[in-house]
Design a protein around this motif. Structure first.
Motif, short mmCIF file in Angstrom:
data_model
loop_
_atom_site.label_atom_id
_atom_site.label_comp_id
_atom_site.label_asym_id
_atom_site.label_seq_id
_atom_site.Cartn_x
_atom_site.Cartn_y
_atom_site.Cartn_z
N PRO A 1 0.83 -1.20 0.00
CA PRO A 1 0.00 0.00 0.00
C PRO A 1 0.87 1.25 0.00
O PRO A 1 1.99 1.25 0.50
N LYS A 2 0.35 2.30 -0.58
CA LYS A 2 1.05 3.58 -0.57
C LYS A 2 1.06 4.12 0.84
O LYS A 2 0.05 4.04 1.54
N PRO A 3 2.19 4.65 1.28
CA PRO A 3 2.22 5.18 2.64
C PRO A 3 1.31 6.39 2.77
O PRO A 3 1.24 7.23 1.88
N THR A 4 0.61 6.42 3.87
CA THR A 4 -0.26 7.56 4.10
C THR A 4 0.58 8.69 4.66
O THR A 4 1.49 8.48 5.46
N ARG A 5 0.28 9.86 4.21
CA ARG A 5 1.05 11.02 4.64
C ARG A 5 0.48 11.57 5.94
O ARG A 5 -0.72 11.66 6.11
N GLN A 6 1.36 11.94 6.79
CA GLN A 6 0.99 12.55 8.05
C GLN A 6 1.26 14.04 7.96
O GLN A 6 2.17 14.47 7.26
N GLY A 7 0.50 14.85 8.63
CA GLY A 7 0.73 16.28 8.64
C GLY A 7 -0.23 17.03 7.74
O GLY A 7 -1.17 16.47 7.18
N THR A 8 0.06 18.29 7.56
CA THR A 8 -0.81 19.15 6.78
C THR A 8 -0.36 19.20 5.33
O THR A 8 0.72 18.70 4.98
N ALA A 9 -1.15 19.83 4.50
CA ALA A 9 -0.78 20.00 3.10
C ALA A 9 0.48 20.84 2.99
O ALA A 9 1.31 20.62 2.10
N TRP A 10 0.65 21.76 3.90
CA TRP A 10 1.86 22.60 3.88
C TRP A 10 3.09 21.76 4.19
O TRP A 10 4.13 21.88 3.55
N ASP A 11 2.98 20.86 5.16
CA ASP A 11 4.11 19.99 5.52
C ASP A 11 4.43 18.99 4.41
O ASP A 11 5.60 18.61 4.24
N ASN A 12 3.44 18.59 3.66
CA ASN A 12 3.62 17.56 2.64
C ASN A 12 3.83 18.10 1.24
O ASN A 12 3.81 17.35 0.29
N ARG A 13 4.07 19.40 1.11
CA ARG A 13 4.24 19.98 -0.22
C ARG A 13 5.49 19.40 -0.88
O ARG A 13 6.47 19.08 -0.24
N GLU A 14 5.41 19.27 -2.17
CA GLU A 14 6.48 18.65 -2.94
C GLU A 14 7.53 19.66 -3.40
O GLU A 14 8.70 19.35 -3.48
N GLU A 15 7.10 20.85 -3.73
CA GLU A 15 8.00 21.85 -4.29
C GLU A 15 8.25 22.97 -3.28
O GLU A 15 7.44 23.21 -2.40
N ASP A 16 9.38 23.64 -3.45
CA ASP A 16 9.65 24.81 -2.63
C ASP A 16 8.80 25.96 -3.09
O ASP A 16 8.55 26.15 -4.28
N THR A 17 8.31 26.72 -2.13
CA THR A 17 7.55 27.91 -2.44
C THR A 17 8.48 29.13 -2.42
O THR A 17 9.66 29.02 -2.09
N TRP A 18 7.96 30.27 -2.76
CA TRP A 18 8.79 31.47 -2.77
C TRP A 18 9.28 31.78 -1.37
O TRP A 18 10.36 32.34 -1.20
N ILE A 19 8.53 31.38 -0.35
CA ILE A 19 8.95 31.63 1.03
C ILE A 19 10.17 30.77 1.35
O ILE A 19 11.11 31.21 2.01
N ASP A 20 10.18 29.53 0.86
CA ASP A 20 11.30 28.63 1.11
C ASP A 20 12.57 29.14 0.44
O ASP A 20 13.68 28.88 0.91
N LYS A 21 12.42 29.82 -0.66
CA LYS A 21 13.59 30.29 -1.42
C LYS A 21 14.20 31.56 -0.83
O LYS A 21 15.28 31.95 -1.22
N LEU A 22 13.53 32.23 0.11
CA LEU A 22 14.06 33.44 0.71
C LEU A 22 15.25 33.19 1.57
O LEU A 22 15.52 32.33 2.22
#
Length: 105
Positions: A84-105
């Motif tokens: 089975p595919k592992p279920t993700r824990q946490g919020t959508a923010w924690d599980n995001r795949e790509e860096d956002t503009w905030i992460d790049k600062l």
């Protein structure tokens, strides 16, 4: 009593019933079996044959030799073998795949 009307207690003579031939495997079942093998990570033909024969209790030359009932049982076994595919824990923010503009600062 009228002899033309069957009685409630008339019993069919053994041996006169027609034996039903098992239905052959459908093309959709064959395709689903192949996909299930792939999803389960079973790529070796020898390993596939071993699994098929362990479910059918007979020697099989190919998937087209299966009966529909055997194919159904095989699909159940293969689905239980899939990881089975592992279920993700946490919020959508924690599980995001790509860096956002905030992460790049």
């Amino acid at each position: 009593m009228n002899n033309e009307i069957p009685s409630l207690f008339d019993v069919e003579v053994p041996g006169t019933s027609t034996a039903q031939t098992p239905l052959p495997v459908q093309s959709e079942q064959v395709a689903e079996i192949r996909q299930s093998f792939e999803r389960a990570g079973i790529t070796s033909q020898d390993q596939r044959k071993e699994i098929v024969e362990s479910v059918t209790f007979r020697s099989i030359a190919g998937l087209r030799d299966l009966q529909a009932v055997e194919a159904h049982r095989l699909l159940k076994v293969l689905k239980s073998m899939q990881t089975p595919k592992p279920t993700r824990q946490g919020t959508a923010w924690d599980n995001r795949e790509e860096d956002t503009w905030i992460d790049k600062l």
